[in-house]
Design an enzyme around this catalytic site. Sequence first.
Site, PDB file in Angstrom:
ATOM      1  N   GLY A   1       6.086 -17.749  -6.246  1.00 26.80           N
ATOM      2  CA  GLY A   1       6.654 -16.418  -6.952  1.00 26.80           C
ATOM      3  C   GLY A   1       7.610 -16.402  -4.993  1.00 26.80           C
ATOM      4  CD  GLN A   2       5.360 -18.760  -1.440  1.00 33.87           C
ATOM      5  OE1 GLN A   2       5.347 -18.949  -2.862  1.00 33.87           O
ATOM      6  NE2 GLN A   2       4.600 -19.728  -0.585  1.00 33.87           N
ATOM      7  CD  GLU A   3      13.612 -12.622   0.251  1.00 29.44           C
ATOM      8  OE1 GLU A   3      13.153 -12.580   0.852  1.00 29.44           O
ATOM      9  OE2 GLU A   3      15.059 -12.416  -0.384  1.00 29.44           O
ATOM     10  CB  SER A   4      12.016 -19.720  -0.251  1.00 24.24           C
ATOM     11  OG  SER A   4      11.086 -20.144   0.180  1.00 24.24           O
ATOM     12  CG  LEU A   5       8.987 -21.228  -3.507  1.00 25.37           C
ATOM     13  CD1 LEU A   5       7.335 -20.953  -3.847  1.00 25.37           C
ATOM     14  CD2 LEU A   5       9.463 -22.722  -3.376  1.00 25.37           C
TER      15      LEU A   5
END
Length: 179
Positions: free
Chosen positions: A69-73
């Site tokens: 769920g991190q922004e980059s993903l």
Amino acid sequence: MGLLFAKLMTIFGDREHKVIIVGLDNAGKTTILYQFLTKEAVHTSPTIGSNVEEISVRKTRFLVWDIGGQESLRASWNSYYCNTEIVILVVDSTDRERLTLTREELHRMLAHEDLQNAAVLVLANKQDMKDSMTAAEISQCLTLSSITGHSWHVQACCALTGEGLPASLDWMRSRVLAS
Ligand code: G3D
Ligand code: MG
């Protein structure tokens, strides 16, 4: 005939139903996946890529994808949408600051053509924390009542103890059996 056959296959549990678990980083997605699977809290570390597990609920089989769920993903969430029957959105019920961001991600996701037939289960996680928002507050902040094209449900839960998760699986099962 084809439809009837598909329905019978569903009832007798021969078909796997695709589920994706989404939500911001640290919401509790991976903890929930492994509670579903083992009914125990496991030690997690931030998910890079995805985890996938098969979960059976009284002969109904789900293939459950837990997506980082991190922004980059988040930009790659849409590569998991195809054939998804249920989207589980996990919310950290103590994370008031990022609820607006969660709402934006949810509504963006539901506008995607590959999710037009998907049902949505919102898990208001971390109910064991004393400053957590209730499921009703989260439902309101996420404007769930404005969702008309999808079947949706909100459930309060605690991934550490598993409270609320059996009810979630029952709802998921009833959804796929009804469709
Ligand atoms: P993610 O997969 O959504 O990124 P994780 O989230 O499942 O990795 O969980 C992130 C942290 O939240 C973990 O703590 C995990 O133990 C904790 N957590 C998950 N669910 C609950 C819950 O219901 N209640 C509480 N109190 N904590 C929860 P750590 O400390 O390992 O980072
Ligand atoms: Mg994770």
